[in-house]
Design a protein around this motif. Structure first.
Motif, PDB file in Angstrom:
ATOM      1  N   LEU A   5      50.519  34.034  -8.625  1.00  0.00           N
ATOM      2  CA  LEU A   5      49.729  33.638  -7.454  1.00  0.00           C
ATOM      3  C   LEU A   5      49.875  34.661  -6.328  1.00  0.00           C
ATOM      4  O   LEU A   5      48.912  35.001  -5.644  1.00  0.00           O
ATOM      5  N   GLU A  43      50.230  32.997  -1.366  1.00  0.00           N
ATOM      6  CA  GLU A  43      50.048  32.326  -2.659  1.00  0.00           C
ATOM      7  C   GLU A  43      48.977  31.238  -2.622  1.00  0.00           C
ATOM      8  O   GLU A  43      48.163  31.125  -3.536  1.00  0.00           O
ATOM      9  N   SER A  44      49.014  30.399  -1.573  1.00  0.00           N
ATOM     10  CA  SER A  44      48.115  29.242  -1.568  1.00  0.00           C
ATOM     11  C   SER A  44      46.741  29.604  -0.990  1.00  0.00           C
ATOM     12  O   SER A  44      45.720  29.479  -1.677  1.00  0.00           O
ATOM     13  N   ALA A  45      46.694  30.059   0.258  1.00  0.00           N
ATOM     14  CA  ALA A  45      45.394  30.311   0.882  1.00  0.00           C
ATOM     15  C   ALA A  45      44.652  31.428   0.144  1.00  0.00           C
ATOM     16  O   ALA A  45      43.486  31.280  -0.229  1.00  0.00           O
ATOM     17  N   PHE A  46      45.340  32.541  -0.081  1.00  0.00           N
ATOM     18  CA  PHE A  46      44.654  33.683  -0.694  1.00  0.00           C
ATOM     19  C   PHE A  46      44.689  33.615  -2.223  1.00  0.00           C
ATOM     20  O   PHE A  46      43.674  33.828  -2.876  1.00  0.00           O
ATOM     21  N   MET A  48      45.249  30.961  -4.279  1.00  0.00           N
ATOM     22  CA  MET A  48      44.654  29.771  -4.897  1.00  0.00           C
ATOM     23  C   MET A  48      43.211  29.514  -4.472  1.00  0.00           C
ATOM     24  O   MET A  48      42.448  28.923  -5.236  1.00  0.00           O
ATOM     25  N   LEU A  49      42.823  29.866  -3.248  1.00  0.00           N
ATOM     26  CA  LEU A  49      41.469  29.535  -2.789  1.00  0.00           C
ATOM     27  C   LEU A  49      40.554  30.754  -2.638  1.00  0.00           C
ATOM     28  O   LEU A  49      39.502  30.817  -3.263  1.00  0.00           O
ATOM     29  N   TRP A  50      40.927  31.706  -1.797  1.00  0.00           N
ATOM     30  CA  TRP A  50      40.074  32.877  -1.600  1.00  0.00           C
ATOM     31  C   TRP A  50      39.762  33.610  -2.919  1.00  0.00           C
ATOM     32  O   TRP A  50      38.718  34.254  -3.047  1.00  0.00           O
ATOM     33  N   ARG A  52      39.115  32.387  -5.795  1.00  0.00           N
ATOM     34  CA  ARG A  52      38.259  31.656  -6.730  1.00  0.00           C
ATOM     35  C   ARG A  52      36.888  32.342  -6.854  1.00  0.00           C
ATOM     36  O   ARG A  52      36.358  32.861  -5.878  1.00  0.00           O
ATOM     37  N   GLY A  54      33.827  31.130  -7.284  1.00  0.00           N
ATOM     38  CA  GLY A  54      32.587  30.413  -6.942  1.00  0.00           C
ATOM     39  C   GLY A  54      31.860  30.825  -5.680  1.00  0.00           C
ATOM     40  O   GLY A  54      30.756  30.332  -5.407  1.00  0.00           O
ATOM     41  N   LEU A  55      32.450  31.684  -4.871  1.00  0.00           N
ATOM     42  CA  LEU A  55      31.800  32.112  -3.624  1.00  0.00           C
ATOM     43  C   LEU A  55      32.186  33.562  -3.389  1.00  0.00           C
ATOM     44  O   LEU A  55      33.350  33.940  -3.530  1.00  0.00           O
ATOM     45  N   ARG A  58      32.561  38.215   0.522  1.00  0.00           N
ATOM     46  CA  ARG A  58      31.833  38.484   1.767  1.00  0.00           C
ATOM     47  C   ARG A  58      31.464  37.175   2.450  1.00  0.00           C
ATOM     48  O   ARG A  58      31.571  37.030   3.665  1.00  0.00           O
ATOM     49  N   ASP A  59      31.053  36.164   1.681  1.00  0.00           N
ATOM     50  CA  ASP A  59      30.711  34.869   2.269  1.00  0.00           C
ATOM     51  C   ASP A  59      31.967  34.143   2.755  1.00  0.00           C
ATOM     52  O   ASP A  59      31.954  33.492   3.802  1.00  0.00           O
ATOM     53  N   ARG A  60      33.048  34.256   2.014  1.00  0.00           N
ATOM     54  CA  ARG A  60      34.313  33.639   2.452  1.00  0.00           C
ATOM     55  C   ARG A  60      34.750  34.219   3.796  1.00  0.00           C
ATOM     56  O   ARG A  60      35.243  33.504   4.671  1.00  0.00           O
TER      57      ARG A  60
END
Lengths: 124, 124, 124, 124, 124, 124
Positions: A5, A43-46, A48-50, A52, A54-55, A58-60
C-alpha cells in the motif's frame, strides 16, 4: 503497516509532487511528532483511494482542489494547487474552480482560496 | 458583465467603505489573478442583493458581521466590522453581536471574532 | 443553578415565544433526557447574553436568524423565524436576510433556509 | 453576574492552567474590548458545565481537545492541549486523538491539529 | 434583473436538467416565497459563472458534486448527481468522487453522500 | 485490499457493535452501491487507527461521540452512541459530553445531539 500500500501511495504522491520525490519527507515538526500518521495517509488516502482506476488522476486532483477550497483548508489547498499544475491542469482552469466555489461555499471561501492561489502562482 | 449592476454594487460598496471609494480596488494579488471575480462580486453580491430595498443597509451590515463571525471567516469579518462602523453601527452593538455568537457557533468562534474586533477597534 | 438568571432568561424567551409562555416546556424527549441542559440554556444564553442592554432584542433576533441560516441549523432556525415574527420583524425582512445568506454561506444554505421559512410562513 | 459561578469556573480553569492561576487574565486585547465575555465564559462554560460531577475532568479535557481539532479551532486547541497535559493526559494519548480526527473530520483537520501539537509539545 | 444573464443561466440549467427544461420551475414553496432568489441564482450562479468558457461544463459538474458532498449539502447534491449523469459523467466516476470525499471531509460526509447517491441511482 | 487489516478492523467493529457481529453488513443501499468503500473504512479507520494501542478503546469511543456531535453528523452519532454504551460508557457520561458540546460547537449542535441521544436511549 503494509509495504505494498505504501508503494502505491508513494507512486501517486510522486505524480502530484515530483519535486519531493514521494510526498512529505518526514522533516517537518508534525511528521516528527506523529510519523505513523504520515505513513497512514500515504497508505490509506493515496494507496487505497487515489490509486483506484475508476477516476482519472487529473479528475481526482480537480475535485480535491475544489473540496479543500470549499472547506477552507487553505494550507492543504496550497499543496494541491501545486499538485494540480504538475498534473497538467491549467492555471485558468484552477481559477475557474475557485471562482465557482463562491456559489456553493460562499464568497469568503472563494476569496481566501484565490489569495492562496495568487501566492502559489506568484501573482503579486 | 453588466455596467448597471456594477454601478449599483459600487454604490453600496462606497457606503460601506467610503475611504476606498468603491470597494476593492484591484490592487491586491487575488484581484490581479482573477479580476473577473471581483467584478462578479460587485455585480452579484452588492448589485443584485445588498442593493435590494426590502431590508435596511444597516441591518444587512449587522447580519453580515454576525454570519462571518459564526462561519469563522475572519479576514472578511475585519472588512465588514469597518463597514458596519461606517454605517453608524456602534462599537458596543458590534461587541454584543460577537459575544452572542458564542451561543450559536460556540465560544471559540466568538473568541476569534473578538480578537479581530480588538484589532479593528485598536484596543490593545 | 441560579433563579435570578433563570427569571431573566424566561422573560426573554417569553418575548420570543409568547405562545409557549416561557420557552421550551420540558415536554420533549431531549428535555426529559437532559433537563439541566435546557435550564442551562435559559440561564446562560438567554439570562446572561440575550438580556444584556447593549443591543436591541429585535437586532439580536435578526442576527440569530442570520447565523442559524448560515450554519445550516435549520431546526433551530424554524423556532427563531417564529420568534422574529413575534418581535415584529416582517416576513419580507426575513426573506431578504435568508437570500443574502447565499453570499456568505453559499446558495445551498440559502435554499435550505428558504425552504424552512416557506414552512414557517405557510407558503405552499 | 454571579460570584459563586465565577468561583466554580475559576477553580476548573486553575486545574487546566495552573500556571496562570485562574485562566485568562484579562490582559489580552479581546479581554479589554469585551471583559464581560470572559467573565461569561468562566461562569457559564466552566462554572455551569465543566464543574458538573457527571463526567471526569480528564474526560472533559479529552473530548474538548477532540472537538476543537475536528472543528479546526486551532488557537483554542493550543490552550486545551496544554490543559490536557496539566491534567495528566499523556502526549501519546493526545497524538492518538488527533490522528483519529482524520476519520471523522478529514485528513486536513488532523494535519493542522498535529502541527499545533508539535508546537505545544516543542517538537521541531 | 437582466434578461440576457437569465437566458445564459437557463441554457446551462437546461443542459444539467433537460427533463425540467430550464431548471427550477418556481412551483415549490421556497420559490413561491422568494421568486427573486431563484431568478438571482439563475442569473448569477449559472449565467455569470457556470457559463464562463474557461472550464468544461463536465468539470464544473464534477467539482460541484465534490463540494456539495464535502459540505454535507445533500439535497443539492441529489440534484447535481442527476445533472452530472445528464452531462455524461458515469455512475462509477461519481462513486469514486464520493468515496474520496472521506479523505478531505471525513468518513461521515462520504457515508451520507453515498446514501444520497444510492437513492439517485436507484440502488436498494 | 488487505485481509489482515480487515480482520483487525472487524474485531474493533465487533466490540462496538456486537449485535451485528462485525459492523456494517453490506445490506444497505450505499453498501450495495459502493462495497469497496465499506471495506476501506473497516481496513483504514478501524484496522489502521482504532486498533492502535496508544489510546484505550473507551477513550476512542468517547472522543468519536464528541466529534460527531460537534460536526453535526447525527446519523453516525446514533451508531456511535450505541457503540459507546456497548463499551460500558454510561448514559450519564454521554449526556454530559453532549451538553458540553454547546460550549465548543454551539447550542444548536448540542440540542440536535441530545435529540438523537433521546432516541437511542429510548426516552420519550
Amino acid at each position: 503497516m503494509d509495504d505494498e500500500l505504501l508503494a502505491k501511495g508513494r507512486d501517486i504522491q510522486g505524480q502530484l509532487w515530483p519535486q519531493v520525490g514521494s510526498g512529505p519527507t518526514g522533516a517537518f515538526p508534525a511528521a516528527k511528532l506523529a510519523p505513523d500518521f504520515y505513513r497512514y495517509v500515504a497508505e490509506s488516502a493515496f494507496g487505497m483511494l487515489w490509486s483506484r482506476p475508476g477516476l482519472a488522476i487529473r479528475d481526482r486532483s480537480l475535485v480535491t482542489v475544489a473540496q479543500l477550497a470549499a472547506l477552507g483548508k487553505n494550507d492543504e489547498l496550497k499543496a494541491h494547487l501545486r499538485g494540480a499544475r504538475n498534473l497538467g491542469i491549467t492555471q485558468d482552469e484552477l481559477v475557474e474552480v475557485l471562482m465557482q466555489t463562491a456559489i456553493y461555499a460562499g464568497v469568503p471561501a472563494a476569496n481566501a482560496a484565490l489569495a492562496v492561489a495568487a501566492e502559489v502562482f506568484e501573482v503579486d
